[in-house]
Scaffold this motif. Structure first.
Motif, short mmCIF file in Angstrom:
data_model
loop_
_atom_site.label_atom_id
_atom_site.label_comp_id
_atom_site.label_asym_id
_atom_site.label_seq_id
_atom_site.Cartn_x
_atom_site.Cartn_y
_atom_site.Cartn_z
N UNK A 1 -5.30 -19.59 -7.71
CA UNK A 1 -6.13 -18.53 -7.11
C UNK A 1 -4.70 -17.53 -6.66
N UNK A 2 -3.68 -18.13 -6.09
CA UNK A 2 -2.64 -17.33 -5.70
C UNK A 2 -1.94 -16.58 -7.03
N UNK B 1 -4.10 -13.59 -8.02
CA UNK B 1 -3.83 -12.62 -7.14
C UNK B 1 -2.67 -11.70 -7.33
N UNK C 1 -1.06 -11.73 -9.97
CA UNK C 1 -1.35 -11.28 -11.49
C UNK C 1 -2.00 -9.75 -11.25
N UNK D 1 -2.51 -7.91 -8.68
CA UNK D 1 -1.99 -6.93 -7.75
C UNK D 1 -0.78 -6.25 -8.99
N UNK E 1 3.34 4.51 -2.44
CA UNK E 1 2.50 3.51 -2.08
C UNK E 1 2.92 1.76 -2.33
N UNK F 1 4.55 -0.04 0.06
CA UNK F 1 3.62 -0.69 1.01
C UNK F 1 2.98 -1.98 0.39
N UNK F 2 2.77 -1.76 -0.75
CA UNK F 2 2.26 -2.99 -1.47
C UNK F 2 2.78 -3.95 -1.76
N UNK G 1 3.01 -5.52 1.76
CA UNK G 1 1.90 -6.57 2.04
C UNK G 1 1.29 -7.56 1.24
N UNK H 1 3.55 -10.22 2.89
CA UNK H 1 2.89 -10.86 3.85
C UNK H 1 1.93 -12.05 3.88
N UNK H 2 1.09 -11.48 2.96
CA UNK H 2 0.09 -12.38 2.36
C UNK H 2 1.00 -13.78 1.88
N UNK I 1 2.01 -16.10 4.64
CA UNK I 1 0.90 -16.85 5.33
C UNK I 1 0.56 -17.83 4.27
N UNK I 2 0.34 -17.63 3.15
CA UNK I 2 -0.40 -18.25 2.23
C UNK I 2 0.40 -19.36 1.51
#
Lengths: 201, 201
Positions: A157-158, A161, A163, A165, A181, A184-185, A188, A191-192, A195-196
Motif C-alpha cells: 500500500x505504501x 502511494x 508510485x 505520487x 508546488x 511542498x509535495x 508532505x 511527513x507521511x 509517520x507511516x
C-alpha cells in the motif's frame, strides 16, 4: 540523472534501441519517425525495418528493454541500506533540479502512457512495468521492516502511494509551467513516510 | 458522476462546446475532428468553423468554459462543512466504481495534458487550471482550520499533495489495466490526512 543502460550497445539491435531511446527523449513520441532514428543512428531506415515492422514495435521493444534492464538491476543482490535506497528513489523521481535529459525521458513516458489509453500493447507494457516498479519499492520497505529501520506497515500500500505520487508529479511537470508546488509535495510525502514508515523513536 | 455544466446550452456557442465535450469524452482527442463534432451536433462543420478556427481552438475553448464554470461554482458562497467537502472531492476523483462517462472525461484530460507538453496554449491552460484546483482544495482546508475541524497545517502544501495524488491515479488508471492498487492509495491518503489535517482528539 542519466540512464546508462544504452551506453554501450552490444549489437545492431541494441544500437537501434539506443537510438530510439535518444530520439524519444530528445524529440518526443509524436515527432518520432523511423527515418529520424536512422539519421540518429547514421544508418538507413531499411536496416531498422529489417528488425522492427513499425514505429510502435520499435518503441515497445525499447520500453521492454529498459524494463528488463531495470529488473536485472533489481534482482542484483540484497538491499543493504533500505532508508538510503528509498531516499534514492524519491530523489531520482522528485528532484527539482532535473536536467533536460531527465525531463525528456519522463515527458516521453507520459506521451507513451497516452498511447496506452487506446493501444493494448502499450497498456500491457505499462501495467507490467507499474507492477515491477511497485514491487521494487515494496521490497525496499519490506527490507527496512526486517532491518528495524522501518515500522510495521503495509509495504504494497505504501509502495502504491509513493508510485502514484511520483506519477502525479511527472504528469504535472510535463503539462504545466513552474514547479513551486514540488517541494511542498516532497515535504508532505516525507511527513507521511515519517509517520507511516520510518521508525522514529 | 456526470458533469452537468453542458446540460442546457443557452446558445449556438454553448451547443458547440457541449458537443465538443461529449465527443472528447466518448471518443478521445486523437479521434476528434470538427466533422465528428458537427455530426454530434447535427449541424454542418462550416457552422463550427464560423466560430472556431480549428480543432485545438475549439478544445481549448471547451476547457476554458469548464474551468470558468468550476470557478463560478466555487465562488458560490462559503464552505459549510469542510470535512464533508474534502471527502466529496476525494470521492469524486478516487471512486473505484467510476462509470464510463467519468473515465472518458479523465482519460481525455490525460490526452490533452499530453498536448501541453509541446503546445504552449494547452500548457497555459493546465497551469492555470491546476492553480484554480489547488486553490479550491486549500480553501476547504483553511475553512476547516477555522471551524476547528482540521488542525493547523500548511493548506497549500496539503492541497498540492492531494492534487498530485489525484493526477497520479488518473494517469495510472488511464494507462494500465486493473485498479486493485487504488483502494490502497485511498487508505494511505486517508492515513496521511488523519495525521496531518483531521483534528483527531
Amino acid at each position: 540523472m542519466t540512464i546508462d543502460v544504452f551506453e554501450e550497445p552490444a549489437d545492431t539491435r541494441e544500437e537501434i534501441l539506443a537510438a530510439t531511446y535518444r530520439s524519444l527523449r530528445d524529440h518526443g513520441y509524436a515527432e518520432l519517425t523511423i527515418k529520424k532514428i536512422g539519421t540518429e543512428l547514421e544508418r538507413s531506415p531499411s536496416l531498422i525495418y529489417h528488425h522492427y515492422e513499425d514505429k510502435d514495435a520499435l518503441v515497445l521493444a525499447c520500453l521492454e528493454y529498459l524494463l528488463e534492464y531495470f529488473e536485472g538491476e533489481l534482482s542484483d543482490g540484497k538491499i543493504d541500506d533500505p532508508p538510503a535506497r528509498l531516499e534514492e528513489v524519491l530523489e531520482w523521481w522528485l528532484a527539482t533540479d532535473a536536467d533536460d535529459e531527465w525531463m525528456g525521458f519522463v515527458t516521453a513516458m507520459v506521451e507513451l502512457r497516452t498511447q496506452a489509453i487506446r493501444d493494448p500493447a502499450y497498456r500491457e507494457h505499462f501495467t507490467r512495468s507499474d507492477r515491477v516498479f511497485a514491487d521494487s519499492i515494496a521490497a525496499v520497505i519490506r527490507a527496512g521492516i526486517e532491518t528495524g529501520d522501518f515500522q510495521e506497515c503495509d509495504p504494497e500500500a505504501v509502495a502504491a502511494t509513493i508510485q502514484t505520487t511520483i506519477l502525479g508529479t511527472v504528469l504535472r511537470r510535463s503539462s504545466t509551467d513552474g514547479d513551486d508546488w514540488l517541494d511542498a509535495v516532497r515535504d508532505e510525502l516525507g511527513m507521511y513516510l515519517r509517520t507511516r514508515v520510518y521508525d522514529e523513536k
